[in-house]
Design a protein around this motif. Structure first.
Motif, PDB file in Angstrom:
ATOM      1  N   ALA A  18      46.024  39.719  23.167  1.00 24.46           N
ATOM      2  CA  ALA A  18      46.406  38.221  23.341  1.00 24.46           C
ATOM      3  C   ALA A  18      46.013  37.620  24.676  1.00 24.46           C
ATOM      4  O   ALA A  18      45.531  36.586  24.827  1.00 24.46           O
ATOM      5  N   LYS A  19      46.102  38.502  25.689  1.00 26.22           N
ATOM      6  CA  LYS A  19      45.548  37.968  26.954  1.00 26.22           C
ATOM      7  C   LYS A  19      44.142  37.852  27.149  1.00 26.22           C
ATOM      8  O   LYS A  19      43.775  36.859  27.902  1.00 26.22           O
ATOM      9  N   GLU A  20      43.509  38.542  26.376  1.00 22.80           N
ATOM     10  CA  GLU A  20      41.991  38.422  26.330  1.00 22.80           C
ATOM     11  C   GLU A  20      41.630  37.280  25.690  1.00 22.80           C
ATOM     12  O   GLU A  20      40.556  36.615  26.061  1.00 22.80           O
ATOM     13  N   LEU A  21      42.240  36.565  24.626  1.00 20.96           N
ATOM     14  CA  LEU A  21      41.998  35.335  24.201  1.00 20.96           C
ATOM     15  C   LEU A  21      42.150  34.340  25.376  1.00 20.96           C
ATOM     16  O   LEU A  21      41.489  33.168  25.033  1.00 20.96           O
ATOM     17  N   GLU A  22      42.728  34.474  26.286  1.00 19.72           N
ATOM     18  CA  GLU A  22      43.048  33.574  27.414  1.00 19.72           C
ATOM     19  C   GLU A  22      42.001  33.921  28.396  1.00 19.72           C
ATOM     20  O   GLU A  22      41.750  33.121  29.256  1.00 19.72           O
ATOM     21  N   GLY A  23      41.237  34.729  28.085  1.00 24.81           N
ATOM     22  CA  GLY A  23      39.636  35.015  28.916  1.00 24.81           C
ATOM     23  C   GLY A  23      40.052  35.926  30.234  1.00 24.81           C
ATOM     24  O   GLY A  23      39.612  35.633  31.195  1.00 24.81           O
ATOM     25  N   ARG A  24      41.129  36.690  30.155  1.00 27.96           N
ATOM     26  CA  ARG A  24      41.488  37.570  31.442  1.00 27.96           C
ATOM     27  C   ARG A  24      41.949  39.007  30.798  1.00 27.96           C
ATOM     28  O   ARG A  24      42.044  39.374  30.041  1.00 27.96           O
ATOM     29  N   ARG A  25      41.649  39.836  31.937  1.00 27.70           N
ATOM     30  CA  ARG A  25      42.022  41.378  31.886  1.00 27.70           C
ATOM     31  C   ARG A  25      43.451  41.302  32.249  1.00 27.70           C
ATOM     32  O   ARG A  25      44.142  40.302  32.965  1.00 27.70           O
ATOM     33  N   SER A  57      38.633  49.984  31.342  1.00 30.12           N
ATOM     34  CA  SER A  57      39.298  49.866  32.635  1.00 30.12           C
ATOM     35  C   SER A  57      38.347  49.442  33.536  1.00 30.12           C
ATOM     36  O   SER A  57      37.422  50.029  33.728  1.00 30.12           O
ATOM     37  N   PHE A  58      38.802  48.331  34.641  1.00 32.58           N
ATOM     38  CA  PHE A  58      38.108  48.001  35.649  1.00 32.58           C
ATOM     39  C   PHE A  58      38.811  48.030  36.749  1.00 32.58           C
ATOM     40  O   PHE A  58      40.108  47.586  36.664  1.00 32.58           O
ATOM     41  N   LYS A  59      38.200  48.512  38.023  1.00 35.31           N
ATOM     42  CA  LYS A  59      39.143  48.530  39.144  1.00 35.31           C
ATOM     43  C   LYS A  59      38.601  47.298  40.077  1.00 35.31           C
ATOM     44  O   LYS A  59      37.793  46.662  39.795  1.00 35.31           O
ATOM     45  N   GLY A  64      41.425  45.672  35.805  1.00 34.76           N
ATOM     46  CA  GLY A  64      42.624  45.596  34.746  1.00 34.76           C
ATOM     47  C   GLY A  64      41.897  46.276  33.436  1.00 34.76           C
ATOM     48  O   GLY A  64      41.053  46.933  33.396  1.00 34.76           O
ATOM     49  N   PHE A  65      42.629  45.845  32.222  1.00 41.11           N
ATOM     50  CA  PHE A  65      42.041  46.528  31.090  1.00 41.11           C
ATOM     51  C   PHE A  65      41.794  45.552  30.038  1.00 41.11           C
ATOM     52  O   PHE A  65      42.259  44.182  30.191  1.00 41.11           O
ATOM     53  N   GLU A  66      40.796  45.751  29.223  1.00 34.25           N
ATOM     54  CA  GLU A  66      40.378  44.760  28.118  1.00 34.25           C
ATOM     55  C   GLU A  66      39.853  45.597  26.811  1.00 34.25           C
ATOM     56  O   GLU A  66      39.663  46.970  27.115  1.00 34.25           O
ATOM     57  N   LEU A  67      40.039  45.139  25.942  1.00 39.99           N
ATOM     58  CA  LEU A  67      39.653  45.852  24.663  1.00 39.99           C
ATOM     59  C   LEU A  67      38.283  46.269  24.664  1.00 39.99           C
ATOM     60  O   LEU A  67      37.327  45.459  25.026  1.00 39.99           O
ATOM     61  N   ALA A  68      37.882  47.397  23.900  1.00 42.75           N
ATOM     62  CA  ALA A  68      36.450  47.795  23.861  1.00 42.75           C
ATOM     63  C   ALA A  68      35.916  46.888  22.995  1.00 42.75           C
ATOM     64  O   ALA A  68      36.059  46.372  21.907  1.00 42.75           O
TER      65      ALA A  68
END
Length: 140
Positions: A18-25, A57-59, A64-68
């Motif tokens: 859901a947060k990825e739809l907003e364009g963010r991790r 996963s990104f530092k 943050g985290f995002e879907l593959a």
């Protein structure tokens, strides 16, 4: 039906989608607050989902985290990543020799339920708008 870890994993993945739809991790603290989960437990689940290649996963400050991105993620993928295939394959009574040839007392009844559950998990994509429309319901 699912383990506690699997229940949290599904909530985590829905929230991140859901947060990825907003364009963010999404970061660990945000996820734990959003789904009302223990931070250490959530961190372990997130690691497991990254290891299973369902999350990236990104530092750093923009981390943050995002879907593959390179795959469709179905609910069954999350269940198998966290709980394995036990629920979908093993005897509901835990008997080692249960099969169609040698069924346990509830084998035939549970087979129908198991097949319906498996079909639902297989056919539900994590990016389905019905899953993502009201993430406020993810809190316990």
């Amino acid at each position: 039906m699912f383990s506690r870890a699997c229940e949290y994993a599904i909530k985590i993945m829905i929230y991140i989608a859901a947060k990825e739809l907003e364009g963010r991790r999404t970061g660990l603290k945000e996820v734990t607050e959003a789904i009302d989960s223990p931070e250490a437990f959530t961190a372990k689940i997130l690691q497991q989902l990254v290891k299973s290649k369902l999350l990236n996963s990104f530092k750093g400050p923009a981390g943050g985290f995002e879907l593959a991105q390179n795959q469709e993620i179905r609910l069954i993928d999350i269940v198998i990543a966290v709980d394995g295939e036990k629920l979908l394959e093993e005897c509901v009574l835990g008997l080692p020799s249960c099969s169609s040839r040698n069924p346990c007392p509830v084998h035939d009844k549970f087979l129908l339920i198991r097949n319906q559950l498996k079909e639902t998990l297989l056919s539900t994509d994590l990016r389905d708008e019905n899953l993502l429309k009201d993430i406020s319901k993810l809190k316990a």
